[in-house]
Motif scaffolding. Structure first.
Motif, PDB file in Angstrom:
ATOM      1  N   ALA A  14      17.193  -7.659   0.738  1.00  0.00           N
ATOM      2  CA  ALA A  14      15.864  -7.807  -0.052  1.00  0.00           C
ATOM      3  C   ALA A  14      14.978  -7.941   1.145  1.00  0.00           C
ATOM      4  CB  ALA A  14      16.198  -9.235  -0.411  1.00  0.00           C
ATOM      5  N   GLY A  15      13.718  -7.465   0.844  1.00  0.00           N
ATOM      6  CA  GLY A  15      12.578  -7.287   1.583  1.00  0.00           C
ATOM      7  C   GLY A  15      12.579  -6.185   2.313  1.00  0.00           C
ATOM      8  N   GLY A  16      13.642  -5.337   2.362  1.00  0.00           N
ATOM      9  CA  GLY A  16      13.318  -4.061   2.798  1.00  0.00           C
ATOM     10  C   GLY A  16      12.910  -2.863   2.150  1.00  0.00           C
ATOM     11  N   SER A  17      12.952  -1.582   3.033  1.00  0.00           N
ATOM     12  CA  SER A  17      12.411  -0.609   2.352  1.00  0.00           C
ATOM     13  C   SER A  17      13.061   0.642   2.233  1.00  0.00           C
ATOM     14  CB  SER A  17      10.941  -0.216   3.231  1.00  0.00           C
ATOM     15  OG  SER A  17       9.993  -1.055   3.123  1.00  0.00           O
ATOM     16  N   LYS A  65       4.576  -2.835  -9.375  1.00  0.00           N
ATOM     17  CA  LYS A  65       3.250  -2.756  -9.149  1.00  0.00           C
ATOM     18  C   LYS A  65       3.089  -3.489  -7.889  1.00  0.00           C
ATOM     19  CE  LYS A  65       0.922  -2.070 -13.536  1.00  0.00           C
ATOM     20  NZ  LYS A  65       0.027  -2.758 -14.336  1.00  0.00           N
ATOM     21  N   GLY A  66       2.235  -2.541  -6.918  1.00  0.00           N
ATOM     22  CA  GLY A  66       2.159  -3.320  -5.588  1.00  0.00           C
ATOM     23  C   GLY A  66       3.080  -3.242  -4.509  1.00  0.00           C
ATOM     24  N   ARG A  67       4.511  -2.741  -5.011  1.00  0.00           N
ATOM     25  CA  ARG A  67       5.507  -2.722  -4.031  1.00  0.00           C
ATOM     26  C   ARG A  67       6.028  -1.246  -3.897  1.00  0.00           C
ATOM     27  NH1 ARG A  67      10.324  -4.732  -5.335  1.00  0.00           N
ATOM     28  NH2 ARG A  67       9.964  -4.830  -7.561  1.00  0.00           N
ATOM     29  N   PHE A  68       5.817  -0.343  -4.902  1.00  0.00           N
ATOM     30  CA  PHE A  68       6.402   0.997  -4.988  1.00  0.00           C
ATOM     31  C   PHE A  68       5.131   1.944  -5.011  1.00  0.00           C
ATOM     32  CE2 PHE A  68      10.705   0.262  -7.174  1.00  0.00           C
ATOM     33  CZ  PHE A  68      11.075  -0.632  -6.281  1.00  0.00           C
ATOM     34  N   THR A  69       5.155   3.173  -4.327  1.00  0.00           N
ATOM     35  CA  THR A  69       4.131   4.046  -4.772  1.00  0.00           C
ATOM     36  C   THR A  69       4.918   5.347  -4.866  1.00  0.00           C
ATOM     37  OG1 THR A  69       2.958   3.016  -2.835  1.00  0.00           O
ATOM     38  CG2 THR A  69       2.388   5.317  -3.178  1.00  0.00           C
ATOM     39  N   ILE A  70       4.483   6.008  -5.928  1.00  0.00           N
ATOM     40  CA  ILE A  70       4.831   7.598  -6.175  1.00  0.00           C
ATOM     41  C   ILE A  70       3.854   8.451  -5.557  1.00  0.00           C
ATOM     42  CG2 ILE A  70       3.600   7.612  -8.504  1.00  0.00           C
ATOM     43  CD1 ILE A  70       6.040   8.996  -9.461  1.00  0.00           C
ATOM     44  N   SER A  71       4.331   9.671  -5.138  1.00  0.00           N
ATOM     45  CA  SER A  71       3.609  10.660  -4.831  1.00  0.00           C
ATOM     46  C   SER A  71       4.408  12.042  -4.862  1.00  0.00           C
ATOM     47  CB  SER A  71       3.109  10.413  -3.393  1.00  0.00           C
ATOM     48  OG  SER A  71       4.267  10.399  -2.585  1.00  0.00           O
ATOM     49  N   GLN A  82       8.073   5.602  -2.650  1.00  0.00           N
ATOM     50  CA  GLN A  82       8.099   4.674  -1.433  1.00  0.00           C
ATOM     51  C   GLN A  82       8.299   3.214  -2.196  1.00  0.00           C
ATOM     52  OE1 GLN A  82       8.201   5.120   2.033  1.00  0.00           O
ATOM     53  NE2 GLN A  82       8.726   2.882   1.947  1.00  0.00           N
ATOM     54  N   MET A  83       9.732   2.479  -1.646  1.00  0.00           N
ATOM     55  CA  MET A  83       9.837   1.267  -2.244  1.00  0.00           C
ATOM     56  C   MET A  83       9.702   0.389  -0.852  1.00  0.00           C
ATOM     57  SD  MET A  83      12.924   2.286  -4.957  1.00  0.00           S
ATOM     58  CE  MET A  83      13.929   2.495  -3.681  1.00  0.00           C
ATOM     59  N   ASN A  84       8.789  -0.698  -1.086  1.00  0.00           N
ATOM     60  CA  ASN A  84       8.760  -1.574  -0.097  1.00  0.00           C
ATOM     61  C   ASN A  84       9.177  -2.986  -0.716  1.00  0.00           C
ATOM     62  OD1 ASN A  84       7.782   0.330   1.628  1.00  0.00           O
ATOM     63  ND2 ASN A  84       5.705  -0.144   0.793  1.00  0.00           N
ATOM     64  N   SER A  85       9.179  -4.234   0.022  1.00  0.00           N
ATOM     65  CA  SER A  85       9.547  -5.485  -0.374  1.00  0.00           C
ATOM     66  C   SER A  85      10.638  -5.279  -1.722  1.00  0.00           C
ATOM     67  CB  SER A  85       8.230  -6.083  -0.734  1.00  0.00           C
ATOM     68  OG  SER A  85       7.222  -6.062   0.241  1.00  0.00           O
ATOM     69  N   LEU A  86      11.597  -4.949  -1.356  1.00  0.00           N
ATOM     70  CA  LEU A  86      12.559  -4.689  -2.334  1.00  0.00           C
ATOM     71  C   LEU A  86      13.465  -6.057  -2.733  1.00  0.00           C
ATOM     72  CD1 LEU A  86      14.100  -1.199  -1.148  1.00  0.00           C
ATOM     73  CD2 LEU A  86      13.398  -1.680  -3.304  1.00  0.00           C
ATOM     74  N   LYS A  87      13.711  -6.115  -4.007  1.00  0.00           N
ATOM     75  CA  LYS A  87      14.371  -7.363  -4.486  1.00  0.00           C
ATOM     76  C   LYS A  87      15.565  -7.027  -5.085  1.00  0.00           C
ATOM     77  CE  LYS A  87       9.899  -8.967  -6.099  1.00  0.00           C
ATOM     78  NZ  LYS A  87       8.943  -9.380  -7.229  1.00  0.00           N
ATOM     79  N   PRO A  88      16.698  -7.829  -5.321  1.00  0.00           N
ATOM     80  CA  PRO A  88      17.905  -7.741  -5.758  1.00  0.00           C
ATOM     81  C   PRO A  88      17.904  -7.063  -7.085  1.00  0.00           C
ATOM     82  CG  PRO A  88      18.088  -9.641  -4.603  1.00  0.00           C
ATOM     83  CD  PRO A  88      16.637  -9.171  -4.667  1.00  0.00           C
ATOM     84  N   GLY A 120      20.576  11.391 -10.151  1.00  0.00           N
ATOM     85  CA  GLY A 120      20.506  10.062  -9.698  1.00  0.00           C
ATOM     86  C   GLY A 120      20.977   9.738  -8.641  1.00  0.00           C
ATOM     87  N   THR A 121      20.262   8.709  -7.761  1.00  0.00           N
ATOM     88  CA  THR A 121      20.709   8.270  -6.378  1.00  0.00           C
ATOM     89  C   THR A 121      20.647   6.558  -6.346  1.00  0.00           C
ATOM     90  OG1 THR A 121      20.257   8.269  -3.922  1.00  0.00           O
ATOM     91  CG2 THR A 121      18.186   8.021  -5.466  1.00  0.00           C
ATOM     92  N   GLN A 122      21.747   6.182  -6.077  1.00  0.00           N
ATOM     93  CA  GLN A 122      22.005   4.631  -6.060  1.00  0.00           C
ATOM     94  C   GLN A 122      21.100   4.064  -4.973  1.00  0.00           C
ATOM     95  OE1 GLN A 122      24.009   2.966  -8.377  1.00  0.00           O
ATOM     96  NE2 GLN A 122      23.334   1.195  -7.401  1.00  0.00           N
ATOM     97  N   VAL A 123      20.684   2.841  -5.420  1.00  0.00           N
ATOM     98  CA  VAL A 123      19.811   1.703  -4.872  1.00  0.00           C
ATOM     99  C   VAL A 123      20.434   0.337  -4.981  1.00  0.00           C
ATOM    100  CG1 VAL A 123      17.610   0.765  -4.514  1.00  0.00           C
ATOM    101  CG2 VAL A 123      17.642   3.029  -4.721  1.00  0.00           C
ATOM    102  N   THR A 124      20.748  -0.037  -3.911  1.00  0.00           N
ATOM    103  CA  THR A 124      21.575  -1.463  -3.801  1.00  0.00           C
ATOM    104  C   THR A 124      21.089  -2.678  -2.843  1.00  0.00           C
ATOM    105  OG1 THR A 124      23.843  -0.592  -4.410  1.00  0.00           O
ATOM    106  CG2 THR A 124      23.667  -2.822  -3.792  1.00  0.00           C
ATOM    107  N   ILE A 125      20.368  -3.586  -3.570  1.00  0.00           N
ATOM    108  CA  ILE A 125      19.537  -4.555  -2.833  1.00  0.00           C
ATOM    109  C   ILE A 125      20.618  -5.604  -2.750  1.00  0.00           C
ATOM    110  CG2 ILE A 125      17.493  -5.733  -2.337  1.00  0.00           C
ATOM    111  CD1 ILE A 125      17.277  -2.459  -2.426  1.00  0.00           C
TER     112      ILE A 125
END
Length: 127
Positions: A14-17, A65-71, A82-88, A120-125
């Motif tokens: 948690a808190g990572g990117s 909002k405020g944590r992820f950015t699509i481009s 781009q995913m920042n301040s990730l949460k469980p 798909g790609t797995q993301v685990t926080i």
């Protein structure tokens, strides 16, 4: 045939990117296609996370909002998240999606508006 291939997922605290990528192949007019990122947690429905219109208008789910950015990199046919301040609660399988019709200017997080999906790609926080 159109292919979307996601990459960049993984396990972080948690808190990572993380930065997810979605590479599109066999696609014409990539630069003017509506695209989005969705995610699905175990036992839950697939939900829209971030969307981008052919003209660069973006929209986000309130939860990111405020944590992820699509481009997009139109020269390389790649969609990013781009995913920042990730949460469980961000844990899940992340999918990119693309509309079939080019030049549709609407931005959307509605699954019904998308015709092509990646595997798909797995993301685990972890907390």
């Amino acid at each position: 045939q159109v292919q979307l291939v996601e990459s960049g997922g993984g396990s972080v605290q948690a808190g990572g990117s993380l930065r997810l990528s979605c590479t599109a192949s066999s696609v014409s007019n990539f630069s003017v296609r509506r695209m989005a990122w969705f995610r699905q947690a175990p036992g839950k429905e697939r939900e829209g996370v971030a969307g981008i219109s052919p003209y660069g208008v973006t929209t986000y789910a309130d939860s990111v909002k405020g944590r992820f950015t699509i481009s997009k990199d139109n020269a390389k046919n790649i969609l990013y998240l781009q995913m920042n301040s990730l949460k469980p609660e961000d844990t899940g399988m992340y999918y990119c999606a693309m509309s079939a019709a080019p030049f549709d200017s609407r931005v959307s997080l509605d699954r019904a508006d998308f015709d092509y999906w990646g595997q798909g790609t797995q993301v685990t926080i972890s907390s």
